[in-house]
Write an enzyme that holds these catalytic residues in place. Structure first.
Site, PDB file in Angstrom:
ATOM      1  N   ARG A   1       9.399  -6.469  14.223  1.00 49.22           N
ATOM      2  CA  ARG A   1       9.258  -7.910  14.459  1.00 49.22           C
ATOM      3  C   ARG A   1       9.872  -8.673  13.298  1.00 49.22           C
ATOM      4  O   ARG A   1       9.998  -8.157  12.182  1.00 49.22           O
ATOM      5  CB  ARG A   1       7.785  -8.290  14.625  1.00 49.22           C
ATOM      6  CG  ARG A   1       6.882  -7.801  13.507  1.00 49.22           C
ATOM      7  CD  ARG A   1       5.435  -8.054  13.832  1.00 49.22           C
ATOM      8  NE  ARG A   1       5.114  -9.466  13.799  1.00 49.22           N
ATOM      9  CZ  ARG A   1       4.733 -10.138  12.715  1.00 49.22           C
ATOM     10  NH1 ARG A   1       4.638  -9.523  11.548  1.00 49.22           N
ATOM     11  NH2 ARG A   1       4.452 -11.418  12.769  1.00 49.22           N
TER      12      ARG A   1
ATOM     13  N   ARG B   1       7.709 -18.789  11.843  1.00 46.58           N
ATOM     14  CA  ARG B   1       6.538 -19.677  11.888  1.00 46.58           C
ATOM     15  C   ARG B   1       6.964 -21.036  12.406  1.00 46.58           C
ATOM     16  O   ARG B   1       7.918 -21.607  11.873  1.00 46.58           O
ATOM     17  CB  ARG B   1       5.943 -19.850  10.496  1.00 46.58           C
ATOM     18  CG  ARG B   1       5.285 -18.606  10.008  1.00 46.58           C
ATOM     19  CD  ARG B   1       4.538 -18.923   8.724  1.00 46.58           C
ATOM     20  NE  ARG B   1       4.165 -17.667   8.095  1.00 46.58           N
ATOM     21  CZ  ARG B   1       4.057 -17.494   6.796  1.00 46.58           C
ATOM     22  NH1 ARG B   1       4.266 -18.507   5.977  1.00 46.58           N
ATOM     23  NH2 ARG B   1       3.710 -16.326   6.302  1.00 46.58           N
TER      24      ARG B   1
ATOM     25  N   ARG C   1      14.933   4.968  -0.843  1.00 50.45           N
ATOM     26  CA  ARG C   1      15.792   3.949  -1.449  1.00 50.45           C
ATOM     27  C   ARG C   1      15.202   3.592  -2.807  1.00 50.45           C
ATOM     28  O   ARG C   1      14.009   3.745  -3.046  1.00 50.45           O
ATOM     29  CB  ARG C   1      15.859   2.693  -0.579  1.00 50.45           C
ATOM     30  CG  ARG C   1      16.744   2.870   0.632  1.00 50.45           C
ATOM     31  CD  ARG C   1      16.951   1.556   1.362  1.00 50.45           C
ATOM     32  NE  ARG C   1      15.726   1.006   1.886  1.00 50.45           N
ATOM     33  CZ  ARG C   1      15.246  -0.208   1.608  1.00 50.45           C
ATOM     34  NH1 ARG C   1      15.884  -0.998   0.767  1.00 50.45           N
ATOM     35  NH2 ARG C   1      14.130  -0.646   2.145  1.00 50.45           N
TER      36      ARG C   1
ATOM     37  N   ARG D   1      18.462 -10.132  -4.617  1.00 53.18           N
ATOM     38  CA  ARG D   1      17.662 -11.292  -5.024  1.00 53.18           C
ATOM     39  C   ARG D   1      17.636 -11.418  -6.544  1.00 53.18           C
ATOM     40  O   ARG D   1      17.978 -10.469  -7.257  1.00 53.18           O
ATOM     41  CB  ARG D   1      16.245 -11.210  -4.475  1.00 53.18           C
ATOM     42  CG  ARG D   1      15.518  -9.923  -4.798  1.00 53.18           C
ATOM     43  CD  ARG D   1      14.182  -9.888  -4.068  1.00 53.18           C
ATOM     44  NE  ARG D   1      13.351  -8.799  -4.548  1.00 53.18           N
ATOM     45  CZ  ARG D   1      12.044  -8.708  -4.352  1.00 53.18           C
ATOM     46  NH1 ARG D   1      11.407  -9.648  -3.687  1.00 53.18           N
ATOM     47  NH2 ARG D   1      11.359  -7.687  -4.817  1.00 53.18           N
TER      48      ARG D   1
ATOM     49  N   GLU E   1      18.420  -7.971  -8.619  1.00 54.03           N
ATOM     50  CA  GLU E   1      17.956  -6.738  -7.987  1.00 54.03           C
ATOM     51  C   GLU E   1      19.027  -6.198  -7.041  1.00 54.03           C
ATOM     52  O   GLU E   1      19.506  -6.916  -6.164  1.00 54.03           O
ATOM     53  CB  GLU E   1      16.671  -7.062  -7.219  1.00 54.03           C
ATOM     54  CG  GLU E   1      15.896  -5.856  -6.820  1.00 54.03           C
ATOM     55  CD  GLU E   1      14.533  -6.230  -6.227  1.00 54.03           C
ATOM     56  OE1 GLU E   1      13.712  -6.861  -6.913  1.00 54.03           O
ATOM     57  OE2 GLU E   1      14.314  -5.883  -5.055  1.00 54.03           O
TER      58      GLU E   1
ATOM     59  N   TYR F   1       5.278   3.817   2.289  1.00 55.75           N
ATOM     60  CA  TYR F   1       5.229   2.619   1.450  1.00 55.75           C
ATOM     61  C   TYR F   1       3.818   2.046   1.498  1.00 55.75           C
ATOM     62  O   TYR F   1       3.286   1.764   2.572  1.00 55.75           O
ATOM     63  CB  TYR F   1       6.236   1.537   1.903  1.00 55.75           C
ATOM     64  CG  TYR F   1       6.095   0.336   1.002  1.00 55.75           C
ATOM     65  CD1 TYR F   1       6.680   0.322  -0.257  1.00 55.75           C
ATOM     66  CD2 TYR F   1       5.277  -0.721   1.365  1.00 55.75           C
ATOM     67  CE1 TYR F   1       6.476  -0.732  -1.130  1.00 55.75           C
ATOM     68  CE2 TYR F   1       5.069  -1.786   0.497  1.00 55.75           C
ATOM     69  CZ  TYR F   1       5.674  -1.787  -0.741  1.00 55.75           C
ATOM     70  OH  TYR F   1       5.458  -2.820  -1.612  1.00 55.75           O
TER      71      TYR F   1
ATOM     72  N   ASP G   1       1.366  -0.999  -0.172  1.00 59.96           N
ATOM     73  CA  ASP G   1       1.136  -2.093  -1.112  1.00 59.96           C
ATOM     74  C   ASP G   1      -0.008  -1.686  -2.031  1.00 59.96           C
ATOM     75  O   ASP G   1      -0.757  -0.758  -1.731  1.00 59.96           O
ATOM     76  CB  ASP G   1       0.778  -3.369  -0.351  1.00 59.96           C
ATOM     77  CG  ASP G   1       2.022  -4.197  -0.029  1.00 59.96           C
ATOM     78  OD1 ASP G   1       2.977  -4.167  -0.827  1.00 59.96           O
ATOM     79  OD2 ASP G   1       2.027  -4.872   1.018  1.00 59.96           O
TER      80      ASP G   1
HETATM   81  P1  FDA Z   1       2.851   4.956  -8.295  1.00 58.79           P
HETATM   82  O1  FDA Z   1       4.271   5.283  -8.000  1.00 58.79           O
HETATM   83  O2  FDA Z   1       2.529   3.635  -8.840  1.00 58.79           O
HETATM   84  O3  FDA Z   1       2.271   6.039  -9.312  1.00 58.79           O
HETATM   85  C1  FDA Z   1       2.614   7.414  -9.254  1.00 58.79           C
HETATM   86  C2  FDA Z   1       2.615   7.965 -10.664  1.00 58.79           C
HETATM   87  O4  FDA Z   1       2.793   9.370 -10.613  1.00 58.79           O
HETATM   88  C3  FDA Z   1       3.770   7.421 -11.510  1.00 58.79           C
HETATM   89  O5  FDA Z   1       3.268   6.825 -12.680  1.00 58.79           O
HETATM   90  C4  FDA Z   1       4.605   8.660 -11.820  1.00 58.79           C
HETATM   91  O6  FDA Z   1       5.181   8.623 -13.103  1.00 58.79           O
HETATM   92  C5  FDA Z   1       3.569   9.762 -11.704  1.00 58.79           C
HETATM   93  N1  FDA Z   1       4.163  11.068 -11.431  1.00 58.79           N
HETATM   94  C6  FDA Z   1       5.042  11.382 -10.455  1.00 58.79           C
HETATM   95  N2  FDA Z   1       5.407  12.678 -10.556  1.00 58.79           N
HETATM   96  C7  FDA Z   1       4.745  13.188 -11.615  1.00 58.79           C
HETATM   97  C8  FDA Z   1       4.711  14.467 -12.233  1.00 58.79           C
HETATM   98  N3  FDA Z   1       5.460  15.482 -11.784  1.00 58.79           N
HETATM   99  N4  FDA Z   1       3.916  14.657 -13.307  1.00 58.79           N
HETATM  100  C9  FDA Z   1       3.174  13.627 -13.798  1.00 58.79           C
HETATM  101  N5  FDA Z   1       3.163  12.391 -13.250  1.00 58.79           N
HETATM  102  C10 FDA Z   1       3.949  12.175 -12.172  1.00 58.79           C
HETATM  103  N6  FDA Z   1       2.700  -3.694  -3.922  1.00 58.79           N
HETATM  104  C11 FDA Z   1       2.084  -4.878  -3.720  1.00 58.79           C
HETATM  105  O7  FDA Z   1       0.917  -4.907  -3.339  1.00 58.79           O
HETATM  106  N7  FDA Z   1       2.767  -6.049  -3.968  1.00 58.79           N
HETATM  107  C12 FDA Z   1       4.058  -6.070  -4.401  1.00 58.79           C
HETATM  108  O8  FDA Z   1       4.633  -7.146  -4.614  1.00 58.79           O
HETATM  109  C13 FDA Z   1       4.703  -4.809  -4.612  1.00 58.79           C
HETATM  110  N8  FDA Z   1       5.993  -4.773  -5.056  1.00 58.79           N
HETATM  111  C14 FDA Z   1       6.633  -3.574  -5.199  1.00 58.79           C
HETATM  112  C15 FDA Z   1       7.947  -3.544  -5.624  1.00 58.79           C
HETATM  113  C16 FDA Z   1       8.601  -2.320  -5.773  1.00 58.79           C
HETATM  114  C17 FDA Z   1      10.033  -2.290  -6.210  1.00 58.79           C
HETATM  115  C18 FDA Z   1       7.919  -1.118  -5.466  1.00 58.79           C
HETATM  116  C19 FDA Z   1       8.614   0.211  -5.560  1.00 58.79           C
HETATM  117  C20 FDA Z   1       6.600  -1.140  -5.064  1.00 58.79           C
HETATM  118  C21 FDA Z   1       5.939  -2.371  -4.926  1.00 58.79           C
HETATM  119  N9  FDA Z   1       4.610  -2.419  -4.545  1.00 58.79           N
HETATM  120  C22 FDA Z   1       3.991  -3.636  -4.357  1.00 58.79           C
HETATM  121  C23 FDA Z   1       3.856  -1.171  -4.261  1.00 58.79           C
HETATM  122  C24 FDA Z   1       3.079  -0.650  -5.447  1.00 58.79           C
HETATM  123  O9  FDA Z   1       3.952  -0.339  -6.503  1.00 58.79           O
HETATM  124  C25 FDA Z   1       2.313   0.583  -4.959  1.00 58.79           C
HETATM  125  O10 FDA Z   1       1.286   0.185  -4.116  1.00 58.79           O
HETATM  126  C26 FDA Z   1       1.707   1.382  -6.057  1.00 58.79           C
HETATM  127  O11 FDA Z   1       2.740   1.806  -6.899  1.00 58.79           O
HETATM  128  C27 FDA Z   1       1.036   2.602  -5.471  1.00 58.79           C
HETATM  129  O12 FDA Z   1       0.444   3.343  -6.464  1.00 58.79           O
HETATM  130  P2  FDA Z   1       0.560   4.929  -6.488  1.00 58.79           P
HETATM  131  O13 FDA Z   1      -0.433   5.361  -7.475  1.00 58.79           O
HETATM  132  O14 FDA Z   1       0.487   5.493  -5.116  1.00 58.79           O
HETATM  133  O15 FDA Z   1       2.065   5.247  -6.953  1.00 58.79           O
END
Ligand code: FDA
Length: 386
Positions: free
Chosen positions: A176, A180, A259, A291, A314, A362, A364
């Protein structure tokens, strides 16, 4: 810590939430390892040395949720500002509000349509391909909002995000496109929204601030020289793994595609305000970035310098193995590979997979926290007994 009850791989919001609950609710001793040199995963931010402006190191992070449990939970660690996110887009040198709303439509068509008139116009334009099944993203976009708005605001922006002509992208990428028929251009529809008043890092550090939690940074789960590496821990200690699921299994079934984004940071000393807002999209194909973020606008309440600012351009591209995985590509092949990895994950002794990377989804921030709280409710006690 002598002998922990639980190892958490990854100090992102998923890992931190499980760690905090395991320590507080279950009295468990928890070790969190992260391969980065800071806590907090992608939500981490740091203060820019020359301007004092808080920069979201891995891309703009805006907190929003309608989940009351998550909202109550996060408020234990931080206060939130009243920031309300709004996004604008530059198309052919003119700035329009997003998501597409009555203001965008009237500005674009140079008109003063009422909501009903605008709705009828868009329905008519979206009817161009009536009776056909959209075969690609282009056709899907046109069938949802009509050719003029799709081509101006969606087509090239999406093409840049995917580095692919939308004619070659599957229709299923979008289900979608919100339009608005009011002048409301608030970006999120959630009940709660805001930014952590003292910054992301203060929030994230508070979650780990418990005598039962030890954080080891710069520690990779697959580095066999460190104490808690996969092969030493497997089956010996309960583990929550929040790294990439394909990496865990040494890419045995192939790579899941992601990506990523590149951020080009620039310090400006000629002005204290580059664009008057936090996020400006660039909708046209001839501008290579998607952006520009100007982080000072995330905190209008702060006393940032008036004569300098920082911007981040970006760029979006496909990720290679060594890049930061940000958004799952989620093609048909990826979904098949994921199912096979999931079976392997389910069979992994004493290890639960979670978070964005561990589930190839993905999420949030509020979703990552919500899903960690569910894991605590439903699976943590059993895991700790193993
Ligand atoms: P996250 O990726 O944060 O943490 C995983 C951790 O595991 C990392 O610190 C990594 O280093 C570690 N790791 C991985 N492999 C490892 C290994 N082998 N050994 C040790 N450590 C390891 N959300 C939102 O609500 N509003 C927003 O505006 C945005 N904007 C946004 C922008 C961009 C560019 C991205 C990529 C993401 C967002 N998000 C977001 C999403 C948000 O970043 C997401 O919800 C959280 O990162 C999720 O947390 P996690 O703990 O799942 O992963």
């Amino acid at each position: 810590m002598a002998s922990p009850d639980l190892l958490i791989v990854g100090s992102g919001l998923f890992g931190l939430t499980v760690a905090e609950r395991a320590a507080v609710e279950h009295g468990a001793k928890v070790v969190i390892i992260d391969r980065r040199d800071h806590i907090g995963g992608n939500a981490y931010s740091e203060v820019d040395e020359t301007t004092g402006i808080e920069i979201h190191k891995y891309g703009a992070h805006l907190f929003h949720t309608s989940n009351e449990r998550v909202w109550d939970y996060v408020n234990r660690f931080t206060e939130f500002t009243g920031y309300v996110h709004k996004v604008y887009t530059n198309h052919k040198g003119v700035v329009y509000p997003l998501p597409i709303n009555l203001g965008t439509i009237n500005q674009f068509f140079g008109a003063s349509y009422s909501p009903d008139e605008a709705r009828a116009l868009i329905a008519e334009q979206a009817g161009e391909l009536a009776g056909t099944d959209p075969e690609n993203l282009d056709e899907k976009g046109i069938s949802l909002i009509g050719r003029p708005l799709y081509e101006a605001f969606i087509k090239n922006y999406t093409g840049k995000q995917w580095q692919t002509d939308p004619k070659d992208l599957p229709a299923g990428i979008i289900s979608r496109l919100p339009v608005r028929y009011t002048y409301d251009n608030r970006y999120f529809n959630d009940t709660h929204e805001g930014l952590p008043a003292q910054g992301y890092t203060a929030w994230l550090e508070r979650m780990a601030d418990h005598p039962n939690i030890e954080v080891r940074l710069g520690t990779d789960y697959f580095d066999t020289t460190q104490e808690y590496h996969r092969d030493a821990v497997r089956g010996q200690l309960p583990v929550i793994y929040t790294g990439p699921v394909d990496r865990y299994f040494d890419y045995e079934l192939g790579d899941l595609k992601w990506r990523t984004i590149d951020l080009e940071t620039e310090h400006l000393e000629s002005t204290g305000d580059f664009q008057g807002t936090s996020v400006m999209n660039y909708a046209d194909a001839d501008i290579p970035f998607t952006r520009i973020i100007e982080p000072r606008h995330f905190h209008p309440e702060r006393d940032y310098p008036a004569d300098r600012t920082v911007i981040q351009r970006e760029y979006s591209r496909f990720a290679a193995r060594e890049d930061e995985p940000y958004y799952p590509v989620n093609s048909g092949t990826d979904r098949e590979t994921l199912l096979a990895y999931r079976e392997m994950a389910d069979a992994e002794p004493g290890t639960l997979f979670g978070g964005r990377l561990g589930t190839y989804k993905y999420l949030d921030m509020h979703m990552a926290i919500g899903s960690a709280l569910s894991l605590v409710d439903n699976k943590l006690a059993d895991l700790l007994r193993q």
